[in-house]
Motif scaffolding. Structure first.
Motif, short mmCIF file in Angstrom:
data_model
loop_
_atom_site.label_atom_id
_atom_site.label_comp_id
_atom_site.label_asym_id
_atom_site.label_seq_id
_atom_site.Cartn_x
_atom_site.Cartn_y
_atom_site.Cartn_z
N VAL A 45 0.88 -1.17 0.00
CA VAL A 45 0.00 0.00 0.00
C VAL A 45 0.91 1.22 0.00
O VAL A 45 1.67 1.44 0.95
N LEU A 46 0.87 2.00 -1.08
CA LEU A 46 1.76 3.14 -1.26
C LEU A 46 1.01 4.43 -1.00
O LEU A 46 -0.02 4.70 -1.63
N PHE A 47 1.51 5.24 -0.07
CA PHE A 47 0.85 6.46 0.36
C PHE A 47 1.54 7.68 -0.25
O PHE A 47 2.77 7.82 -0.16
N LEU A 48 0.75 8.58 -0.85
CA LEU A 48 1.25 9.78 -1.51
C LEU A 48 0.67 11.01 -0.82
O LEU A 48 -0.55 11.19 -0.78
N HIS A 49 1.53 11.86 -0.29
CA HIS A 49 1.07 13.05 0.42
C HIS A 49 0.74 14.18 -0.55
O HIS A 49 1.03 14.10 -1.76
N GLY A 50 0.17 15.23 -0.04
CA GLY A 50 -0.16 16.40 -0.85
C GLY A 50 0.62 17.62 -0.41
O GLY A 50 1.55 17.55 0.39
N PHE A 51 0.25 18.77 -0.92
CA PHE A 51 0.84 20.05 -0.55
C PHE A 51 0.09 20.60 0.67
O PHE A 51 -1.14 20.51 0.71
N PRO A 52 0.78 21.17 1.64
CA PRO A 52 2.22 21.40 1.79
C PRO A 52 2.84 20.41 2.78
O PRO A 52 3.55 20.81 3.71
N ALA B 241 0.26 -2.18 -6.72
CA ALA B 241 0.07 -1.68 -5.36
C ALA B 241 -1.30 -1.05 -5.24
O ALA B 241 -1.93 -0.65 -6.23
N VAL B 242 -1.77 -0.98 -4.01
CA VAL B 242 -2.89 -0.11 -3.67
C VAL B 242 -2.32 1.28 -3.45
O VAL B 242 -1.37 1.45 -2.67
N ILE B 243 -2.82 2.27 -4.14
CA ILE B 243 -2.33 3.64 -3.99
C ILE B 243 -3.34 4.45 -3.19
O ILE B 243 -4.54 4.44 -3.49
N VAL B 244 -2.83 5.14 -2.18
CA VAL B 244 -3.65 6.04 -1.37
C VAL B 244 -3.03 7.42 -1.48
O VAL B 244 -1.89 7.63 -1.07
N GLY B 245 -3.75 8.37 -2.07
CA GLY B 245 -3.21 9.70 -2.28
C GLY B 245 -4.13 10.78 -1.77
O GLY B 245 -5.36 10.65 -1.87
N THR B 246 -3.55 11.84 -1.23
CA THR B 246 -4.34 12.96 -0.73
C THR B 246 -3.90 14.25 -1.39
O THR B 246 -2.71 14.44 -1.67
N GLY B 247 -4.83 15.15 -1.67
CA GLY B 247 -4.49 16.42 -2.28
C GLY B 247 -3.78 16.22 -3.61
O GLY B 247 -4.26 15.49 -4.48
N TRP C 7 -4.80 9.50 -9.44
CA TRP C 7 -5.69 9.44 -10.60
C TRP C 7 -4.87 9.24 -11.88
O TRP C 7 -5.21 8.42 -12.74
N THR C 8 -3.80 10.03 -12.01
CA THR C 8 -2.99 10.00 -13.23
C THR C 8 -2.29 8.65 -13.40
O THR C 8 -2.29 8.08 -14.50
N ALA C 9 -1.68 8.15 -12.33
CA ALA C 9 -0.98 6.87 -12.41
C ALA C 9 -1.93 5.74 -12.78
O ALA C 9 -1.60 4.85 -13.57
N ALA C 10 -3.14 5.77 -12.22
CA ALA C 10 -4.12 4.73 -12.53
C ALA C 10 -4.58 4.81 -13.98
O ALA C 10 -4.89 3.78 -14.59
N ALA C 11 -4.64 6.02 -14.53
CA ALA C 11 -5.05 6.19 -15.93
C ALA C 11 -3.93 5.76 -16.88
O ALA C 11 -4.20 5.11 -17.90
N PRO D 207 -2.61 1.33 -15.67
CA PRO D 207 -3.69 0.65 -14.94
C PRO D 207 -3.30 -0.71 -14.36
O PRO D 207 -3.84 -1.10 -13.32
N LYS D 208 -2.39 -1.42 -14.99
CA LYS D 208 -2.02 -2.74 -14.48
C LYS D 208 -1.22 -2.67 -13.19
O LYS D 208 -1.11 -3.66 -12.47
N MET D 209 -0.65 -1.52 -12.90
CA MET D 209 0.21 -1.39 -11.73
C MET D 209 -0.53 -0.83 -10.51
O MET D 209 0.00 -0.83 -9.40
N VAL D 210 -1.74 -0.32 -10.73
CA VAL D 210 -2.53 0.22 -9.62
C VAL D 210 -3.69 -0.73 -9.38
O VAL D 210 -4.68 -0.73 -10.12
N ARG D 211 -3.55 -1.55 -8.35
CA ARG D 211 -4.55 -2.58 -8.07
C ARG D 211 -5.85 -1.96 -7.59
O ARG D 211 -6.93 -2.34 -8.01
N ARG D 212 -5.75 -1.04 -6.67
CA ARG D 212 -6.90 -0.28 -6.16
C ARG D 212 -6.44 1.13 -5.84
O ARG D 212 -5.27 1.36 -5.53
N LEU D 213 -7.38 2.06 -5.87
CA LEU D 213 -7.04 3.47 -5.67
C LEU D 213 -7.96 4.08 -4.61
O LEU D 213 -9.17 3.88 -4.65
N VAL D 214 -7.35 4.79 -3.66
CA VAL D 214 -8.10 5.55 -2.67
C VAL D 214 -7.66 7.01 -2.79
O VAL D 214 -6.47 7.31 -2.67
#
Length: 302
Positions: free
Chosen positions: A35-42, A101-107, A114-118, A121-128
């Motif tokens: 599960v890969l977590f992506l933060h936002g700004f700031p 991976a499951v990607i969880v991104g905020t901001g 959204w962009t990585a899943a588009a 698509p084969k590398m993003v199993r689920r998106l939050v």
């Protein structure tokens, strides 16, 4: 300020991972599906410190990363376009030894999710996605809702001003605190833990070159509208998502308005859920970490 301020000790391991020609700082805990977590700004990886142990305890490998230009990750002068930053994410998945991976991104991290899943698509199993509209939905709302989303995005419009990074870091990065308080829910701002979180974000933004890099991504997003590669980027994003997607959004979000984010489901043809979090602003992961943790685990296990 140097990047040692983001190397916070805890029940996790700090490591550096090479991906897409860049060295990324990542924080890892647990074993199992990624599960890969992506933060936002700031923010920086600390945005997920409340969720990482819980996700690991549930049988997952939880990894939070400092995005390109943030925290202890490399800060190259270029590479803040949507193509490169989406490739950063998929490159990280491969560098961590996984195929998906499951990607969880905020901001802004949610926008990249959204962009990585588009694009991959084969590398993003689920998106939050938390506090982020689909990039095409946001683009449309900026033009169609001038008194709403365009007004709410006024602070990011100022990022287009040359050398605005010096304004961002002025007075101990006071503008970072202003952004957090403006966009967060009032209950969290009044809570005991808010001051510490704001302090950490302000310190991280004062790491040399971090402010410049953070603004470059927003500058590309606006300036690409008039350029050929921006047109190609939009065309590529029109491909419907085939990744099961869960979208969580604060009812009090003043950065990405709920009515803007709600239309994002039209770009998903896979299973999709939309949930509004009452009393929550732009940062659900720190304003209501227990709720977000439960939703992330439910979506990752389903």
């Amino acid at each position: 300020m140097d990047d040692s301020c983001v190397l916070v000790d805890g029940p996790w391991t700090h490591r550096f991972v090479g991906a897409n020609g860049t060295r990324f700082h990542a924080v890892e805990v647990g074993t199992g599906p990624l599960v890969l977590f992506l933060h936002g700004f700031p923010e920086f990886w600390w945005a997920w410190h409340d969720l990482l142990p819980g996700v690991a305890d549930a049988g997952f490998r939880a990894v939070a990363v400092d995005m390109r230009g943030y925290g202890a990750s490399d800060k190259p002068p270029r590479g803040y376009d949507g193509y490169t930053m989406a490739a950063d994410i998929t490159g990280l998945i491969r560098a961590l030894g996984e195929r998906s991976a499951v990607i969880v991104g905020t901001g802004f991290g949610g926008m990249l999710g959204w962009t990585a899943a588009a694009f991959h698509p084969k590398m993003v199993r689920r998106l939050v996605v938390l506090g982020a509209a689909h990039p095409l939905r946001l683009r449309a709302a900026l033009f169609a809702d001038p008194r709403g989303q365009f007004s709410a995005s006024s602070i990011t419009l100022k990022f287009q001003i040359p050398r605005y990074e010096h304004v961002l870091t002025k007075d101990d990065a006071a503008l970072v605190g202003t952004f957090l308080r403006r966009c967060a829910g009032p209950a969290w701002v009044a809570s005991a833990g808010y001051a510490d979180y704001e302090r950490r974000c302000r310190e991280a933004m004062q790491i040399p070159q971090a402010a410049f890099c953070a603004l470059e991504a927003y500058r590309w997003a606006f300036r690409s509208v008039l350029r050929l590669h921006g047109y190609r980027f939009v065309k590529a994003l029109q491909q419907p998502l085939v990744t099961p997607t869960l979208q969580l959004h604060g009812a009090l979000d003043q950065a990405i308005l709920p009515r803007t984010a709600q239309g994002s489901g039209r770009y998903v043809i896979a299973p999709y859920e939309w949930r509004v979090l009452d009393g929550i602003g732009h940062f659900p992961h720190v304003e209501a970490p227990e709720v977000v943790l439960g939703e992330v685990l439910r979506w990752a296990k389903s």
